[in-house]
Design an enzyme around this catalytic site. Structure first.
Site, mmCIF file in Angstrom:
data_model
loop_
_atom_site.group_PDB
_atom_site.id
_atom_site.type_symbol
_atom_site.label_atom_id
_atom_site.label_comp_id
_atom_site.label_asym_id
_atom_site.label_seq_id
_atom_site.Cartn_x
_atom_site.Cartn_y
_atom_site.Cartn_z
ATOM 1 N N ASN A 1 7.309 30.243 0.386
ATOM 2 C CA ASN A 1 7.767 31.633 0.291
ATOM 3 C C ASN A 1 8.139 32.077 1.699
ATOM 4 O OD1 ASN A 1 8.174 34.336 -0.129
ATOM 5 N ND2 ASN A 1 6.038 34.818 -0.626
ATOM 6 N N LYS B 1 9.603 34.717 2.631
ATOM 7 C CA LYS B 1 9.548 36.173 2.831
ATOM 8 C C LYS B 1 10.797 36.647 3.584
ATOM 9 C CE LYS B 1 4.582 35.771 2.516
ATOM 10 N NZ LYS B 1 3.254 36.289 2.824
ATOM 11 N N HIS C 1 4.575 39.498 -6.436
ATOM 12 C CA HIS C 1 3.896 39.177 -5.174
ATOM 13 C C HIS C 1 3.137 40.412 -4.681
ATOM 14 C CE1 HIS C 1 3.101 38.101 -1.043
ATOM 15 N NE2 HIS C 1 3.297 36.844 -1.410
ATOM 16 N N GLU D 1 2.673 41.645 -1.857
ATOM 17 C CA GLU D 1 3.363 42.504 -0.885
ATOM 18 C C GLU D 1 4.305 43.485 -1.597
ATOM 19 O OE1 GLU D 1 4.811 39.332 1.588
ATOM 20 O OE2 GLU D 1 2.772 38.962 2.289
ATOM 21 N N GLU E 1 -3.198 34.380 -5.726
ATOM 22 C CA GLU E 1 -3.178 34.633 -4.290
ATOM 23 C C GLU E 1 -4.142 35.772 -3.957
ATOM 24 O OE1 GLU E 1 0.760 33.195 -2.485
ATOM 25 O OE2 GLU E 1 1.121 35.207 -3.237
ATOM 26 N N GLY F 1 -1.748 35.564 4.744
ATOM 27 C CA GLY F 1 -1.312 35.838 6.113
ATOM 28 C C GLY F 1 -2.444 36.176 7.064
ATOM 29 N N SER G 1 -2.838 31.492 3.056
ATOM 30 C CA SER G 1 -3.152 30.690 4.239
ATOM 31 C C SER G 1 -3.321 29.198 3.962
ATOM 32 C CB SER G 1 -4.391 31.254 4.950
ATOM 33 O OG SER G 1 -4.148 32.582 5.374
HETATM 34 P P1 PGA Z 1 0.546 32.830 3.602
HETATM 35 O O1 PGA Z 1 1.336 33.615 2.452
HETATM 36 O O2 PGA Z 1 0.593 31.376 3.259
HETATM 37 O O3 PGA Z 1 1.263 33.159 4.867
HETATM 38 O O4 PGA Z 1 -0.870 33.341 3.586
HETATM 39 C C1 PGA Z 1 1.244 33.222 1.112
HETATM 40 C C2 PGA Z 1 2.066 34.127 0.235
HETATM 41 O O5 PGA Z 1 2.147 35.330 0.517
HETATM 42 O O6 PGA Z 1 2.689 33.675 -0.740
#
Ligand code: PGA
Length: 252
Positions: free
Chosen positions: A10, A12, A96, A98, A168, A174, A214
């Site tokens: 992803n 982003k 997601h 976010e 997630e 993140g 992560s």
């Molecule tokens: P990350 O993000 O691996 O940077 O923690 C995962 C995601 O948001 O899909």
């Protein structure tokens, strides 16, 4: 049981088009066995260019990171499921955390998006996961169950074949903090059980459930090795080709 192992990146809101071409090219040169899928969820504006670049090495599939719940209309700046399908983009991420947080995407809106995306012929990576305070209160399984019940569980068993679930935990996205393999396994087994109760054994056995939060080369193998974890949705670590290739190798 024939569920697929999936390593999904992803990106982003990262990469210029040149950086995106370089990254996708490195990853698509990498060989995978047939049961492993590699999916790259890239910015909308990269989709057409990257599709042409990686077409001849089609084991890497593209995903959009979002879509609208309507197919057309006065929604400035939005992209519709039929527009994605018309470009032959196979996957879309829906829900997601976010977008739930920054764009107020509720379970009700996500249900509409799921319906519209499936009707357009897209496959969906549906994200779920709890914030830290819900985990601390030990209500994480109930929280994820509500997300699935309210946005996904009106689908028919045959529609569920086009769904990949990504668990997630928000506190692990993140942050550098990963759920332990045991925490991931506990939730993944619980999700599979929810699907078994709502649908049937074939559906619950065959659905891929990815872990996200992560994931990196150093922890992928152990997390992917859990019986109910079928791969990962990877953010930060998917922006580095070497690291992401090592994550894909975590299946072997
Ligand atoms: P990350 O993000 O691996 O940077 O923690 C995962 C995601 O948001 O899909």
């Amino acid at each position: 049981m024939n569920r697929k192992n999936i390593a999904a990146g992803n990106w982003k809101m990262n990469t210029t088009i040149d950086e995106g071409i370089a990254l996708a090219s490195r990853i698509s040169e990498f060989k995978r066995d047939l049961n492993n899928l590699v999916i790259l969820a890239v910015p909308f504006i990269h989709l057409t260019t990257l599709q042409k670049k990686i077409k001849s090495r089609s084991k890497v599939l593209l995903a959009a990171q979002n879509c609208h719940h309507k197919n057309s209309g006065a929604y400035t700046g939005e992209i519709s499921p039929t527009q994605l399908a018309s470009m032959k983009i196979p996957y879309v991420i829906i829900g997601h955390s976010e977008r739930r947080e920054h764009n107020n995407e509720t379970n009700d809106i996500l249900k509409l998006k799921v319906r519209a995306a499936l009707d357009a012929g897209l496959k969906i990576i549906f994200c779920c996961g709890e914030p830290l305070e819900i985990r601390r209160a030990s209500k994480h399984i109930l929280h994820v169950k509500n997300q699935l019940v309210e946005s996904l569980f009106e689908l028919s068993p045959s529609e569920m074949k086009n769904i990949v679930i990504a668990y997630e935990p928000i506190w692990a996205i993140g942050t550098g903090e990963t759920a332990s393999p045991q925490q991931a396994q506990e939730m993944h087994a619980a999700i599979r059980q929810m699907i078994l109760s709502k649908y049937n054994k074939r559906t619950s056995d065959n659905i891929s459930i990815l872990y996200g939060g992560s994931v990196k080369a150093s922890n992928a193998k152990e997390i992917f090795g859990q019986p109910d974890v079928d791969g990962g949705l990877v953010g930060g670590a998917s922006l580095n080709a070497d690291e992401f290739i090592q994550i894909i190798n975590g299946f072997e």
